[in-house]
Design a protein around this motif. Sequence first.
Motif, short mmCIF file in Angstrom:
data_model
loop_
_atom_site.label_atom_id
_atom_site.label_comp_id
_atom_site.label_asym_id
_atom_site.label_seq_id
_atom_site.Cartn_x
_atom_site.Cartn_y
_atom_site.Cartn_z
N UNK A 50 4.51 10.74 -4.97
CA UNK A 50 3.36 10.01 -4.44
C UNK A 50 3.02 8.93 -5.40
N UNK A 51 2.95 7.72 -4.60
CA UNK A 51 2.35 6.57 -5.60
C UNK A 51 1.17 7.02 -6.56
N UNK A 72 -6.28 -6.15 -15.36
CA UNK A 72 -6.53 -7.13 -14.14
C UNK A 72 -6.09 -6.39 -12.94
N UNK A 73 -6.64 -6.90 -11.82
CA UNK A 73 -6.13 -6.28 -10.45
C UNK A 73 -4.73 -6.59 -10.28
N UNK A 74 -3.77 -5.74 -9.80
CA UNK A 74 -2.22 -5.84 -10.07
C UNK A 74 -1.92 -6.80 -8.99
N UNK A 75 -2.46 -6.91 -7.83
CA UNK A 75 -2.14 -7.77 -6.64
C UNK A 75 -3.22 -8.52 -6.33
N UNK A 76 -3.10 -9.94 -6.07
CA UNK A 76 -3.77 -10.80 -5.40
C UNK A 76 -3.60 -10.79 -4.05
N UNK A 130 1.03 0.67 1.24
CA UNK A 130 1.29 1.75 0.20
C UNK A 130 0.50 1.72 -1.04
N UNK A 131 0.61 0.57 -1.75
CA UNK A 131 -0.39 0.54 -2.66
C UNK A 131 -1.80 0.72 -2.45
N UNK A 132 -2.35 -0.03 -1.32
CA UNK A 132 -3.65 0.12 -0.94
C UNK A 132 -4.12 1.42 -0.55
N UNK A 140 -2.78 4.14 -1.60
CA UNK A 140 -3.00 5.06 -2.64
C UNK A 140 -3.87 4.58 -3.57
N UNK A 141 -4.64 3.38 -3.29
CA UNK A 141 -5.77 2.88 -4.06
C UNK A 141 -5.23 2.53 -5.44
N UNK A 142 -4.14 2.05 -5.41
CA UNK A 142 -3.40 1.37 -6.91
C UNK A 142 -3.81 0.12 -7.28
N UNK A 143 -4.20 -0.81 -6.34
CA UNK A 143 -4.69 -2.09 -6.61
C UNK A 143 -5.94 -2.03 -7.01
N UNK A 144 -6.24 -1.65 -8.07
CA UNK A 144 -7.68 -1.70 -8.69
C UNK A 144 -7.24 -1.66 -10.42
#
Length: 387
Positions: A92-93, A153-157, A132-134, A136-140
């Motif tokens: 899992x991511x 920083x937020x990894x992805x714009x 997938x990143x969103x 997993x809530x990982x783009x924070x």
Amino acid sequence: MLKGIKKIIKVADNQRVLMFKNQQLVDVLTTGKYQFWDIKNELDFTSFELSDFIFSAPNAERLLKLYPILAQHLEQWQLSENEVGLFYANGLLHGVVAPGEQMILWRDAADFRVEKVSLDENIAVNESLLRAINRAGANQANRLIRSEHNKATQPIAEFQVAQDHIGLLYINGQLMNQLAAGRYGFWQFNHNVELKTYDCRAQLLDISGQEILSKDRVSLRINLSASIKINDVERAASSVENVNDFIYKTLQLALREAVGIQSLDDILLDKLYINETVKALVTTQLNEIGVSLLSVGVKDIILPGEMKAILNQVVEAQKAAEANVIKRREETSATRSLHNTAKVMENNPTLLRLKELEALEKVAEKINNLNVYGGIEELMKGTVKLG
């Protein structure tokens, strides 16, 4: 007496405990219950939660190098400065690893995997990975795996280009690509990512409340409406900073120029003058920045209160004068008609007689009782006589 120096350590399934003797690591305690005699008070214990995954001791890297016994329980991952990592635990991511970061993980915590992504090759994030990143809530920023010296920083714009819009993608201030309608994501590490969007549909702009002096120095408030369309977004972006603001001010100046060279009477007389003049003044300027002017028109012209009163008086006087001219014209026409009738009757006794009878009829209508002596001739002589 010895009871006070006996230490009992319980290690849960999700814990690991480092045992130090005289500040030197001597063992890593796994799940179980332990008893130690510490007569000289030389033992220290530090507990770690495996659910945190990462071995977060302040001197983690030094401990890993100094003590092989600790290395048996840990594994190390290292990213280069141009790589970003996707951190998976048990398939899992779990998070995103910042470039240049080093991770020291507890082996027993989970089955770990780090997928490395090169930032030099492509900073775009495909749609499936972005989902997938969103998910997993990982783009924070708070989910970013980083060291303290690495700025969070937020990894992805993430960007959304709406339908009938065009987006211009800028990387480190340089235009890279045009983006059609859709959803996009880009890695922000080591790059400054910016997106400018432009609406390519026809747009209506209102230029409101312009206080302008006419040629005869009358203050007017004019509301203008214009329809525009962006034809070349790259030219528009490279020519001006804010397209709508530029169009607004250009129309403002053209409106002032158009009104300033005409008197109030001329403006009110020619309703299309302002529209045609403004369009002629701004069309070329807008074409140069990739924008076409579809139409322009005056919504309303508002005069000051005292000027309204004066104009109302002028209009009232004009209408009164027109009414007086019409009245005199009708009186003159009636008089001319009577004159012509008199001339005709003068040379025509029969017509004169008919006119006398007509007059007699009108007189008789107003009399209730009429006694006639001497016949109709005497009645005519005594009552009606024309000529």
